[in-house]
Motif scaffolding. Structure first.
Motif, PDB file in Angstrom:
ATOM      1  N   ASP A  88       8.963  10.577  -5.141  1.00  0.00           N
ATOM      2  CA  ASP A  88       8.424  10.972  -4.370  1.00  0.00           C
ATOM      3  C   ASP A  88       6.833  11.468  -4.222  1.00  0.00           C
ATOM      4  N   TRP A  89       6.175  11.595  -5.453  1.00  0.00           N
ATOM      5  CA  TRP A  89       4.911  11.286  -6.293  1.00  0.00           C
ATOM      6  C   TRP A  89       3.945  10.543  -5.425  1.00  0.00           C
ATOM      7  N   THR A  90       2.427  10.985  -5.467  1.00  0.00           N
ATOM      8  CA  THR A  90       1.749  10.058  -4.837  1.00  0.00           C
ATOM      9  C   THR A  90       0.796  10.041  -6.378  1.00  0.00           C
ATOM     10  N   LEU A  91      -0.150   8.552  -6.473  1.00  0.00           N
ATOM     11  CA  LEU A  91      -0.577   8.322  -7.727  1.00  0.00           C
ATOM     12  C   LEU A  91      -0.934   9.253  -8.744  1.00  0.00           C
ATOM     13  N   THR A  92      -2.101  10.542  -7.955  1.00  0.00           N
ATOM     14  CA  THR A  92      -2.753  11.814  -8.825  1.00  0.00           C
ATOM     15  C   THR A  92      -1.103  12.363  -9.969  1.00  0.00           C
ATOM     16  N   GLN A  93      -0.379  12.489  -9.122  1.00  0.00           N
ATOM     17  CA  GLN A  93       1.180  12.771  -9.932  1.00  0.00           C
ATOM     18  C   GLN A  93       1.448  11.625 -10.556  1.00  0.00           C
ATOM     19  N   TYR A  94       1.920  11.002 -10.906  1.00  0.00           N
ATOM     20  CA  TYR A  94       1.543   9.639 -11.803  1.00  0.00           C
ATOM     21  C   TYR A  94       0.540   9.956 -13.003  1.00  0.00           C
ATOM     22  N   PHE A  95      -0.701   9.961 -12.753  1.00  0.00           N
ATOM     23  CA  PHE A  95      -1.468   9.660 -13.564  1.00  0.00           C
ATOM     24  C   PHE A  95      -1.353  11.379 -14.622  1.00  0.00           C
ATOM     25  N   SER A 279       4.024   0.223  -3.577  1.00  0.00           N
ATOM     26  CA  SER A 279       2.803   0.709  -4.374  1.00  0.00           C
ATOM     27  C   SER A 279       1.210   0.900  -3.630  1.00  0.00           C
ATOM     28  N   GLU A 280       1.257   0.004  -3.223  1.00  0.00           N
ATOM     29  CA  GLU A 280      -0.132   1.058  -2.458  1.00  0.00           C
ATOM     30  C   GLU A 280      -0.057   1.805  -1.061  1.00  0.00           C
ATOM     31  N   GLN A 281       1.104   1.239  -0.773  1.00  0.00           N
ATOM     32  CA  GLN A 281       1.703   1.744   0.669  1.00  0.00           C
ATOM     33  C   GLN A 281       2.348   3.317   0.587  1.00  0.00           C
ATOM     34  N   SER A 282       2.715   4.069  -0.460  1.00  0.00           N
ATOM     35  CA  SER A 282       3.287   4.967  -0.642  1.00  0.00           C
ATOM     36  C   SER A 282       2.110   5.965  -2.044  1.00  0.00           C
ATOM     37  N   ALA A 283       1.721   4.936  -2.710  1.00  0.00           N
ATOM     38  CA  ALA A 283       1.084   6.113  -3.903  1.00  0.00           C
ATOM     39  C   ALA A 283      -0.312   6.149  -3.488  1.00  0.00           C
ATOM     40  N   GLY A 284      -1.157   5.469  -2.470  1.00  0.00           N
ATOM     41  CA  GLY A 284      -2.694   5.763  -2.015  1.00  0.00           C
ATOM     42  C   GLY A 284      -3.549   5.388  -2.781  1.00  0.00           C
ATOM     43  N   GLN A 285      -3.383   3.529  -3.876  1.00  0.00           N
ATOM     44  CA  GLN A 285      -4.084   3.108  -4.065  1.00  0.00           C
ATOM     45  C   GLN A 285      -5.358   2.213  -2.014  1.00  0.00           C
ATOM     46  N   GLY A 286      -4.753   2.278  -1.878  1.00  0.00           N
ATOM     47  CA  GLY A 286      -5.888   2.236  -0.591  1.00  0.00           C
ATOM     48  C   GLY A 286      -4.787   0.727   0.025  1.00  0.00           C
TER      49      GLY A 286
END
Ligand SMILES: [Zn+2]
Length: 485
Positions: A88-95, A279-286
Motif C-alpha cells: 500500500d506504499w507510494t513512491l514517497t513511502q518507499y523512498f 510499478s508506474e501504475q501503483s507507485a506514481g512514477q508517471g
C-alpha cells in the motif's frame, strides 16, 4: 531411448516433443506440433519428428506453448526479503523507508537472503534472465553476498551494481569497488553480467560524471531510473546527452515523465527503456510510457521493479502493459470525441518485449531471447494439463499475455539445463531461502521494533471526501417492498 527425468542433468540432451513453438525470431515464426532439441548449452535442432539421442530427457510439450525464457531488465532483488510489505506504499513511502530510514539496516546476509529468494522466484516463473538492480550495496561485502546468491541459483543474471547510501561518484571510484570487479568479474561469462546502476538527479554540476567515466573505462552499461515524477527528469537526460554518456547499451528505467525532447535524445542515441507497468501504475512514477515510446520508436523491455510491492512474474508485466497502453489510447481518443476501433498494441508485441526486448537491451540478442538453432537454450514450456485455461489455444500470443500465469509454467531450461520440470523446481534449495529470509525479517523487526515495523507496512489513509449528491438517499424496505424516504 529417452530416460526418465531425475534432477538437474546438465549433460543429457533434452527433447521437447510436439509443442506449439513461439520462436520470437526476427519473423516471429509460430510452429505448431514442433520438437526442439537441446544439446549441451544450446538449441541444436528445431523440427518435426526429431530422433531422440541416446540418454535424452524427452518432455511431452503437447498442449503447451514453448517459448524463449522471459527477461526482466530491472528488479531490486534484495527487496524480495520484504515481499509484499509495501503493497500500500507510494513512491514517497518507499523512498523514506529504504533511502532515508531503514535501508541502512540491511547486512550482507540480508542482501543474500533477498537475492536468493528472488532468483529462485524468477526461474520458477520462467524468467530465465533477470537484471538485479542492486542498489542496496552499502559495502563490497554486500556486493559479494549478492553475487554469492546469484551464482547459487541456476538462472541467468546481470548484477547492476548500485548503492543508495552514497553518491555514485563516491562508491564507483572507490578502490574497494575496483577490487570487487577484479575479484568477481575478472573473466566475464554470459551467466552473470555486470552493469552500473545509479540515477542522475539533474544537478547542473553533474557530479555523476565520475561514475559514467568509470562505466566507460570498464566497458559497463549504465542503467538509470529516468523520468520518475518528483525524482529524475529531463535535466538528467540532457546532462547525460550533452556530456556524451548516452549510448545504445544505456537502459532507462520508467521514462514516464519525460518530454519529447528527452525521448528524442534517447531514440537518437539508441538506448532502450525498461517499462515497469505495475510499478508506474501503483507507485506514481508517471503513466506507463509504452504509448509514448512507440511514437518515438524507442525499444522497450519489461520489468517488475520490486517484490516489496509486486511479484517477479512477467505474465503480470505483459498483461498490465497491454491494459495500460490500451487504456491510454482509448482515453485520448475519447478526449477527441473519437473511438478506437482497432487497438494499436498487440499481444504479440508484449511477448516480444518480454523476450527479445530484454535480450536486445542487455546486448544478449545473439545469445538468448529467441528459439533458434545455435542460441543458448533458455526456454519455458507453458503447459498445465490440469487447468481449464490451457485450452483451446487459438491465439498463442494472446494466450501467453492474458490467459497463462506462473502456475502454468511446466518446464524451464537455462543454459541447456533443466531447472524446472512438471511444475517442480530442480536443484534449488527453497528451504534454505526460507530460513535466510526469516532471519532477515527477525533482524529488521528487532532493529526497528514491532511497532515501527507494523506502522511502516500500514501507511495512514487520507480521508476520502464523499461527493455531494443531488439525489435523495433512499432505503429499500423489504417488508412493504417499497422505497423508504
Ligand atoms: Zn526501480
Amino acid at each position: 531411448m529417452s530416460a526418465p527425468v531425475s534432477g538437474p542433468s546438465p549433460d543429457r540432451p533434452l527433447l521437447f516433443r510436439n509443442g506449439l513453438v513461439l520462436t520470437m525470431d526476427d519473423t516471429h515464426r509460430v510452429l505448431p506440433g514442433t520438437d526442439v532439441l537441446v544439446v549441451g548449452e544450446r538449441i541444436a535442432e528445431i523440427g518435426v519428428g526429431l530422433a531422440v539421442p541416446d540418454g535424452a530427457i524427452e518432455i511431452d510439450a503437447s498442449g503447451g506453448i514453448l517459448m524463449p525464457g522471459m527477461i526482466d531488465t530491472h528488479r531490486h532483488m534484495w527487496q524480495t526479503a520484504m515481499r509484499g510489505y509495501g503493497a500500500d506504499w507510494t513512491l514517497t513511502q518507499y523512498f523514506v523507508w529504504y533511502y532515508l530510514e531503514s535501508g541502512k539496516l540491511f547486512r550482507p546476509e540480508d542482501i543474500y537472503a533477498g537475492n536468493l529468494l528472488a532468483a529462485i522466484e524468477a526461474i520458477d516463473a520462467g524468467v530465465t534472465t533477470t537484471v538485479d538492480w542492486s542498489h542496496g550495496l552499502q559495502s563490497t561485502d554486500h556486493a559479494d553476498a549478492a553475487v554469492d546468491a546469484l551464482r547459487e541459483v541456476p538462472g541467468r543474471f546481470v548484477l547492476a551494481y548500485g548503492n543508495i547510501q552514497q553518491g555514485p561518484w563516491e562508491w564507483s571510484t572507490s578502490p574497494q569497488f575496483r577490487d570487487f570487479v577484479e575479484r568477481r568479474f575478472h573473466s566475464r561469462d554470459d551467466m552473470l553480467g555486470l552493469q552500473l546502476a545509479f540515477d542522475v538527479t539533474g544537478d547542473p554540476a553533474f557530479p555523476e560524471r565520475a561514475a559514467f567515466e568509470v562505466a566507460r573505462e570498464l566497458d559497463l552499461p549504465v542503467t538509470t531510473h529516468a523520468g520518475v515524477w518528483g525524482a529524475t527528469n529531463d535535466d538528467g537526460i540532457r546532462l547525460m546527452h550533452e556530456n556524451g554518456f548516452m549510448t545504445p547499451s544505456t537502459v532507462y528505467v520508467h521514462a514516464a515523465t519525460l518530454t519529447n525532447d528527452s525521448y528524442h535524445r534517447i531514440a537518437a542515441t539508441g538506448g532502450s527503456v525498461s517499462v515497469s507497468t505495475e510499478s508506474e501504475q501503483s507507485a506514481g512514477q508517471g503513466y506507463p510510457p509504452t504509448w509514448a515510446l512507440c511514437h518515438h520508436d524507442i525499444p522497450v523491455s519489461l520489468s517488475m521493479d520490486t517484490s516489496v510491492w509486486w511479484s517477479g512474474d512477467l505474465f503480470s508485466a505483459m498483461r498490465t502493459t497491454l491494459g495500460a497502453d490500451r487504456s491510454r489510447e482509448h482515453l485520448e481518443a475519447h478526449a477527441r470525441a473519437d473511438t478506437v476501433t482497432h487497438c494499436r498494441l498487440r499481444a504479440e508485441q508484449v511477448v516480444d518485449w518480454a523476450t527479445r526486448g530484454g535480450s536486445r537491451a542487455l546486448g544478449l540478442d545473439d545469445v538468448v531471447g529467441s528459439v533458434a538453432t545455435g542460441r543458448k537454450a533458455d526456454l519455458v514450456l507453458i503447459k498445465n494439463d490440469r487447468s481449464p485455461v490451457m485450452f483451446p489455444i487459438l491465439n498463442p500470443y494472446g494466450h501467453v499475455a492474458f490467459q497463462a500465469q506462473r502456475g502454468d509454467v511446466h518446464s524451464v531450461v537455462v543454459n541447456g539445463r533443466l531447472v524446472k520440470h512438471d511444475h517442480q523446481l530442480l536443484g534449488v534449495d527453497l528451504a534454505k531461502a526460507r530460513r535466510h529470509v526469516e532471519q532477515t525479517i527477525d533482524h529488521l523487526v528487532g532493529e526497528m521494533g514491532a511497532e515501527a515495523w507494523a506502522k511502516g507496512m500500514n501507511p495512514d489513509i487520507p480521508e476520502t471526501k464523499i461527493q455531494e449528491n443531488p439525489y435523495t438517499y433512499t432505503e429499500w424496505d423489504a417488508g412493504s417492498a417499497q422505497w423508504k424516504h
